[in-house]
Design a protein around this motif. Structure first.
Motif, short mmCIF file in Angstrom:
data_model
loop_
_atom_site.label_atom_id
_atom_site.label_comp_id
_atom_site.label_asym_id
_atom_site.label_seq_id
_atom_site.Cartn_x
_atom_site.Cartn_y
_atom_site.Cartn_z
N ILE A 117 0.50 0.68 -1.97
CA ILE A 117 -0.90 0.99 -2.29
C ILE A 117 -1.84 -0.04 -1.67
O ILE A 117 -2.87 0.30 -1.09
N CYS A 118 -1.47 -1.31 -1.78
CA CYS A 118 -2.36 -2.38 -1.31
C CYS A 118 -2.36 -2.53 0.20
O CYS A 118 -3.36 -2.98 0.77
N GLU A 119 -1.25 -2.18 0.84
CA GLU A 119 -1.11 -2.39 2.28
C GLU A 119 -0.70 -1.09 2.97
O GLU A 119 0.48 -0.87 3.27
N PRO A 120 -1.64 -0.19 3.24
CA PRO A 120 -1.29 1.12 3.79
C PRO A 120 -0.66 1.09 5.17
O PRO A 120 -0.05 2.07 5.59
N GLU A 121 -0.78 -0.05 5.89
CA GLU A 121 -0.17 -0.12 7.22
C GLU A 121 1.29 -0.60 7.15
O GLU A 121 1.98 -0.60 8.17
N TRP A 122 1.74 -1.02 5.98
CA TRP A 122 3.15 -1.37 5.82
C TRP A 122 3.94 -0.11 5.50
O TRP A 122 3.48 0.75 4.75
N SER A 123 5.12 0.00 6.03
CA SER A 123 6.02 1.11 5.71
C SER A 123 7.00 0.63 4.65
O SER A 123 7.84 -0.25 4.92
N VAL A 124 6.90 1.19 3.45
CA VAL A 124 7.67 0.68 2.30
C VAL A 124 8.73 1.70 1.88
O VAL A 124 8.41 2.88 1.65
N THR A 125 9.95 1.24 1.75
CA THR A 125 11.05 2.05 1.24
C THR A 125 11.55 1.44 -0.06
O THR A 125 11.85 0.24 -0.11
N CYS A 126 11.62 2.24 -1.11
CA CYS A 126 12.17 1.81 -2.39
C CYS A 126 13.56 2.42 -2.55
O CYS A 126 13.73 3.62 -2.38
N VAL A 127 14.54 1.60 -2.88
CA VAL A 127 15.89 2.10 -3.10
C VAL A 127 16.32 1.77 -4.52
O VAL A 127 16.09 0.67 -5.02
N ASP A 128 16.93 2.76 -5.17
CA ASP A 128 17.44 2.56 -6.52
C ASP A 128 18.66 3.45 -6.71
O ASP A 128 18.69 4.59 -6.21
N ALA A 129 19.63 2.94 -7.45
CA ALA A 129 20.87 3.70 -7.69
C ALA A 129 20.70 4.75 -8.78
O ALA A 129 21.60 5.57 -9.00
N VAL A 130 19.55 4.75 -9.47
CA VAL A 130 19.29 5.72 -10.55
C VAL A 130 18.41 6.84 -10.00
O VAL A 130 17.29 6.60 -9.54
N ALA A 131 18.91 8.07 -10.07
CA ALA A 131 18.23 9.21 -9.43
C ALA A 131 16.83 9.44 -9.98
O ALA A 131 15.89 9.70 -9.22
N SER A 167 -3.11 -13.06 12.86
CA SER A 167 -2.70 -12.00 11.96
C SER A 167 -3.12 -12.32 10.53
O SER A 167 -3.04 -13.46 10.10
N SER A 168 -3.57 -11.31 9.79
CA SER A 168 -3.94 -11.51 8.39
C SER A 168 -2.86 -11.01 7.46
O SER A 168 -3.03 -10.96 6.26
N GLY A 169 -1.72 -10.61 7.99
CA GLY A 169 -0.64 -10.11 7.15
C GLY A 169 0.49 -9.61 8.00
O GLY A 169 0.56 -9.86 9.20
N LEU A 170 1.43 -8.90 7.37
CA LEU A 170 2.52 -8.32 8.13
C LEU A 170 1.95 -7.39 9.19
O LEU A 170 0.94 -6.72 8.96
N LYS A 171 2.60 -7.35 10.31
CA LYS A 171 2.08 -6.52 11.41
C LYS A 171 2.04 -5.06 10.99
O LYS A 171 2.81 -4.61 10.13
N ALA A 172 1.13 -4.31 11.59
CA ALA A 172 1.02 -2.89 11.29
C ALA A 172 2.36 -2.22 11.54
O ALA A 172 3.02 -2.47 12.55
N GLY A 173 2.76 -1.38 10.60
CA GLY A 173 4.04 -0.69 10.74
C GLY A 173 5.23 -1.51 10.31
O GLY A 173 6.37 -1.07 10.46
N CYS A 174 5.00 -2.71 9.78
CA CYS A 174 6.09 -3.55 9.30
C CYS A 174 6.90 -2.80 8.25
O CYS A 174 6.35 -2.10 7.39
N ARG A 175 8.21 -2.94 8.32
CA ARG A 175 9.11 -2.24 7.41
C ARG A 175 9.50 -3.14 6.24
O ARG A 175 10.03 -4.24 6.44
N VAL A 176 9.24 -2.64 5.02
CA VAL A 176 9.53 -3.38 3.80
C VAL A 176 10.53 -2.57 2.98
O VAL A 176 10.36 -1.36 2.78
N LEU A 177 11.57 -3.24 2.49
CA LEU A 177 12.57 -2.62 1.61
C LEU A 177 12.49 -3.27 0.24
O LEU A 177 12.61 -4.49 0.12
N ASP A 178 12.29 -2.46 -0.79
CA ASP A 178 12.28 -2.95 -2.17
C ASP A 178 13.57 -2.50 -2.84
O ASP A 178 13.80 -1.30 -3.02
#
Length: 229
Positions: A108-122, A83-94
């Motif tokens: 942007i850099c890893e289009p096969e990663w699924s990224v969710t950003c959470v913030d308390a400010v709307a 593997s050269s990185g997180l597996k395709a479809g890997c779930r990332v939470l920021d």
């Protein structure tokens, strides 16, 4: 034929990427610069970040977050042979993503990663949704809520950038970490006191110094995982 990028910060970005040892295709670099432009545009009204100068934003936001891409690829690559990185479809939470740092950069850099950003400010979650729409980042989502109130499926990697103490970061996100998952916190430095506050059932298995091109300041990545057994 050279695929040139027409943007005032294209040269500084390219030099920064070279210094990081992070070759990125021109299309990806264009998206990163468009993202920077969107931060500057929204910043005029919504005060997403205290940094206003585009050149300073490039260094203190974009390159600062790009500095973690190779370490994430390397560490995740150790989990699977070949593997050269997180597996395709890997779930990332920021967590506490703010203007999308580092979540948007990772998406942007890893289009096969699924990224969710959470913030308390709307307004910050709204901004990230706009970024995803304008840059056509189908792997990026944003949610406006406190991370402890989330009920999403578990994530393989949970990131934060200057979000909270490690103990708070862990306690707020433990329920969201998948089996075998990792926490990685971006820090200026890790004090002995903060490290001592990490729960006994969590292992700090790597503290990695980072060098951000153009930034004369300490940076590190703190890698953590649940203790085996």
């Amino acid at each position: 034929m050279t695929d040139t990028i027409s943007h005032p910060l294209a040269g500084p970005l390219d030099r920064g990427l070279n210094a990081l040892g992070l070759p990125l295709p021109p299309a990806v670099q264009r998206r990163l610069l468009s993202y920077l432009d969107l931060i500057a545009q929204w910043n005029r009204v919504y005060n997403l970040t205290a940094i206003r100068d585009p050149g300073s934003m490039l260094v203190q936001h974009l390159l600062d977050c790009l500095a973690i891409v190779q370490p994430l690829r390397r560490e995740a690559g150790q989990a699977g042979e070949g593997s050269s990185g997180l597996k395709a479809g890997c779930r990332v939470l920021d967590v506490g993503s703010g203007a999308g740092l580092p979540g948007v950069v990772l998406a942007i850099c890893e289009p096969e990663w699924s990224v969710t950003c959470v913030d308390a400010v709307a307004k910050k979650a709204s901004f990230i949704r706009q970024v995803a729409a304008e840059l056509q980042l189908t792997n990026l989502t944003a949610t406006h809520q406190r991370v402890e109130d989330m009920d999403d499926a578990p994530f393989d990697l949970i990131t934060s950038r200057a979000f909270a103490t490690l103990s708070d970061f862990i306690s707020l996100t433990t329920a969201r970490l998948a089996p075998g998952g990792r926490w990685v916190a971006m820090k200026a430095h890790l004090s002995p006191e903060e490290r001592a506050g990490v729960p006994a059932n969590v292992e700090v298995f790597h503290v990695e110094p980072l060098t951000v091109p153009g930034l004369d300041a300490a940076r590190c990545l703190v890698w953590m995982r649940p203790q085996a057994g």
